[in-house]
Design an enzyme around this catalytic site. Structure first.
Site, PDB file in Angstrom:
ATOM      1  N   CYS A   1      52.381  42.870  38.610  1.00 42.22           N
ATOM      2  CA  CYS A   1      52.282  42.094  39.695  1.00 42.22           C
ATOM      3  C   CYS A   1      52.752  42.216  41.194  1.00 42.22           C
ATOM      4  O   CYS A   1      53.734  43.098  41.047  1.00 42.22           O
ATOM      5  CB  CYS A   1      52.810  40.949  38.882  1.00 42.22           C
ATOM      6  SG  CYS A   1      53.454  39.251  40.380  1.00 42.22           S
TER       7      CYS A   1
ATOM      8  N   HIS B   1      43.955  47.708  36.810  1.00 40.69           N
ATOM      9  CA  HIS B   1      43.659  46.782  38.023  1.00 40.69           C
ATOM     10  C   HIS B   1      43.759  47.738  38.692  1.00 40.69           C
ATOM     11  O   HIS B   1      44.432  48.391  39.453  1.00 40.69           O
ATOM     12  CB  HIS B   1      45.048  45.478  38.003  1.00 40.69           C
ATOM     13  CG  HIS B   1      44.134  44.907  39.842  1.00 40.69           C
ATOM     14  ND1 HIS B   1      44.965  43.728  39.386  1.00 40.69           N
ATOM     15  CD2 HIS B   1      43.288  44.600  39.872  1.00 40.69           C
ATOM     16  CE1 HIS B   1      43.936  43.046  40.554  1.00 40.69           C
ATOM     17  NE2 HIS B   1      43.267  44.100  40.673  1.00 40.69           N
TER      18      HIS B   1
ATOM     19  N   ARG C   1      40.176  36.002  37.128  1.00 48.99           N
ATOM     20  CA  ARG C   1      39.833  34.452  37.830  1.00 48.99           C
ATOM     21  C   ARG C   1      38.207  34.052  37.467  1.00 48.99           C
ATOM     22  O   ARG C   1      38.007  32.794  36.922  1.00 48.99           O
ATOM     23  CB  ARG C   1      40.188  34.492  39.383  1.00 48.99           C
ATOM     24  CG  ARG C   1      41.054  35.449  39.810  1.00 48.99           C
ATOM     25  CD  ARG C   1      42.081  34.093  40.586  1.00 48.99           C
ATOM     26  NE  ARG C   1      43.614  34.878  39.580  1.00 48.99           N
ATOM     27  CZ  ARG C   1      44.413  34.008  39.669  1.00 48.99           C
ATOM     28  NH1 ARG C   1      44.881  32.276  39.640  1.00 48.99           N
ATOM     29  NH2 ARG C   1      45.881  34.536  39.538  1.00 48.99           N
TER      30      ARG C   1
END
Length: 340
Positions: free
Chosen positions: A97, A169, A232
């Site tokens: 994050c 990621h 998402r």
């Protein structure tokens, strides 16, 4: 270590302020086999007396993983132990994050610069649990440095602790100058870096995350890594999860478990249960399913009814009736369908 949480080849991402238990309940209706992740939960919130509100989940969610944020080995160990006691199937440490709030707490993506500290955290968490795996989610790099060395050495150091599952990621995290939303869009996707990690560490379980939207992308990534995490898209187009179990079983024509209408009806029953058992209003739950009719004519009007705060005091089954009775907006034509 238990391998149950490593079997699914598709998972939902730990999305802050999104992946709450209501969204996870919806996603489980759509996919029985995907691995679901909680949003990131600060270790301090768990250790300082708020465990009930942060760790409570629905029994139907399994397999479900708890993601933690933090950098204190002792507090992370306590949080991991509590996660196992609550019945989670995996505990994951967030090292990806990029938000300013997370950086000020000295955790998230900035931890990629401190692999030895992260290794200490992982080891403490592993010592605190008995039957579930401890995993890590991270980025492929920091800021504008595109060298492979940072992520290779980070994974290599953590693998020495016995950690075997890395969720990567496929973007750098830019720690200065970009918002969290911009960090999901502006740093370029480089899935080839994640592929290289799998080549260099063939004994590790590597999951790719970032920018995954279509079935074609999922299949392409599966040829290079062990699993794919979808972010998402699961929120904006939850119906896409209805194809996941068939994809994972290599049965792409397998029909969904439920129709969209049956999913909506199940969510209404869930809203009624939550109101009865926990005093939760349906309005807080409905936001998780506003994308359920994505791609269908009339979706906008249906969504407008379910998001109308003036109807908060109305029983959810009546709201559903209103949503289905609403006339489609003349401009509400069906957009192009997602490839999922």
């Amino acid at each position: 270590m238990c391998s149950q949480a490593l079997r699914p080849r598709l998972s939902t991402a730990p999305l802050l302020d999104v992946s709450d238990r209501h969204a996870r309940y919806l996603w489980r209706l759509l996919s029985h086999d995907a691995l679901l992740y909680t949003e990131m939960i600060n270790m301090g919130a768990i250790c300082r007396g708020a465990a009930e509100s942060h760790l409570r989940y629905n029994a139907e969610e399994h397999p479900v993983a708890l993601q933690l944020g933090g950098s204190d080995p002792a507090m992370l160990a306590q949080s991991a132990r509590m996660g196992e006691q609550w019945g989670y199937d995996e505990v994951n440490l967030n090292c990806g994050c990029p938000s300013d709030r997370v950086q000020k707490g000295a955790f998230g993506a900035c931890l990629m610069r401190e692999p030895r500290l992260v290794a200490d955290c992982i080891k403490a968490m592993q010592d605190a649990v008995e039957h579930i795996p401890v995993t890590v989610k991270h980025r492929i790099g920091l800021d504008r440095d595109d060298s492979y060395d940072l992520v290779r050495d980070f994974v290599g150091t953590l693998s020495e602790t016995g950690c075997r599952h890395f969720i990567v990621h496929a973007r750098n995290a830019w720690l200065k100058g970009l918002s969290p939303k911009e960090n999901r869009e502006i740093p370029p996707l480089r899935p080839e870096v994640v592929y290289q990690l799998k080549q260099d560490f063939p004994g590790l379980h590597i999951t790719l995350n970032g920018g995954v939207v279509t079935e074609e992308q999922i299949r392409t990534h599966w040829t290079h890594v062990d699993a794919v995490m979808v972010g998402r898209e699961a929120w904006h187009n939850p119906w896409s999860l209805s194809r996941w179990d068939g994809l994972m079983a290599d049965e792409p024509e397998r029909p969904p478990h439920l129709t969209r209408e049956q999913v909506e009806e199940a969510m209404v029953r869930y809203m009624e249960r939550e109101a009865r058992d926990h005093g939760t209003g349906w309005y807080a739950i409905a936001r998780s399913m506003l994308g359920l009719r994505h791609g269908l004519r009339g979706a906008r009007r249906w969504r407008q009814v379910w998001s109308d705060h003036r109807l908060k005091d109305m029983p959810p089954h009546q709201v559903m009736a209103l949503a289905h009775a609403a006339e489609p907006d003349p401009e509400d034509s069906a957009p192009s369908h997602s490839a999922l």
